[in-house]
Design a protein around this motif. Sequence first.
Motif, PDB file in Angstrom:
ATOM      1  N   ALA A  81       0.839  -1.195   0.000  1.00 53.90           N
ATOM      2  CA  ALA A  81       0.000   0.000   0.000  1.00 53.90           C
ATOM      3  C   ALA A  81       0.872   1.243   0.000  1.00 53.90           C
ATOM      4  CB  ALA A  81      -0.902  -0.003   1.226  1.00 53.90           C
ATOM      5  N   PRO A  82       0.406   2.316  -0.634  1.00 56.46           N
ATOM      6  CA  PRO A  82       1.145   3.579  -0.574  1.00 56.46           C
ATOM      7  C   PRO A  82       1.129   4.131   0.848  1.00 56.46           C
ATOM      8  CG  PRO A  82      -0.951   3.872  -1.691  1.00 56.46           C
ATOM      9  CD  PRO A  82      -0.807   2.416  -1.422  1.00 56.46           C
ATOM     10  N   ASN A  87      -0.368  10.131   1.236  1.00 59.37           N
ATOM     11  CA  ASN A  87      -1.559  10.205   0.387  1.00 59.37           C
ATOM     12  C   ASN A  87      -2.658   9.299   0.969  1.00 59.37           C
ATOM     13  OD1 ASN A  87      -3.409  10.506  -1.629  1.00 59.37           O
ATOM     14  ND2 ASN A  87      -1.956  10.158  -3.293  1.00 59.37           N
ATOM     15  N   PRO A  88      -3.432   9.799   1.918  1.00 61.50           N
ATOM     16  CA  PRO A  88      -4.430   8.947   2.582  1.00 61.50           C
ATOM     17  C   PRO A  88      -5.542   8.468   1.646  1.00 61.50           C
ATOM     18  CG  PRO A  88      -4.607  11.205   3.355  1.00 61.50           C
ATOM     19  CD  PRO A  88      -3.397  11.137   2.482  1.00 61.50           C
ATOM     20  N   ALA A  93      -8.170   3.915  -1.128  1.00 57.66           N
ATOM     21  CA  ALA A  93      -8.632   3.275  -2.358  1.00 57.66           C
ATOM     22  C   ALA A  93      -7.942   1.927  -2.554  1.00 57.66           C
ATOM     23  CB  ALA A  93      -8.374   4.188  -3.548  1.00 57.66           C
ATOM     24  N   HIS A  94      -6.647   1.887  -2.280  1.00 58.69           N
ATOM     25  CA  HIS A  94      -5.884   0.645  -2.427  1.00 58.69           C
ATOM     26  C   HIS A  94      -6.400  -0.431  -1.463  1.00 58.69           C
ATOM     27  CE1 HIS A  94      -2.403  -1.795  -3.451  1.00 58.69           C
ATOM     28  NE2 HIS A  94      -2.243  -2.033  -2.151  1.00 58.69           N
TER      29      HIS A  94
END
Length: 113
Positions: A81-82, A87-88, A93-94
């Motif tokens: 995951a990012p 970038n919340p 979304a991920h």
Amino acid sequence: MELTYHRKGDYLFPNLTIEETEVNIGKYGMLRRTFLKEHKNSLYQSLLLTGKLNRHLEEIEKAALERLEIQMKKLLEQNPAPSKEVNPMEWTAHMNSLTAIVEESILTELVYS
């Protein structure tokens, strides 16, 4: 096994009770119960009348939650995951897409089978 009866008018009815423990059934257990009621009614009635329905639903719930946790870990290792702090929205979304993938397999394999 000794049966007792009660009289109602001219008829004797057996005093039958189903001994079933109350359990907390979550999302997957409730989905399974609905599926059994609508599509596998004979199995639903059999489990209900023998007092095994709640135990069955509890087992489905437990297995689904365990599978969700294991598969999420595997997918996160394969698709990291990012950063949540940077970038919340992208992280959300991920994680939602991974959860949807895992839930689809759980519903197909455990709940609707």
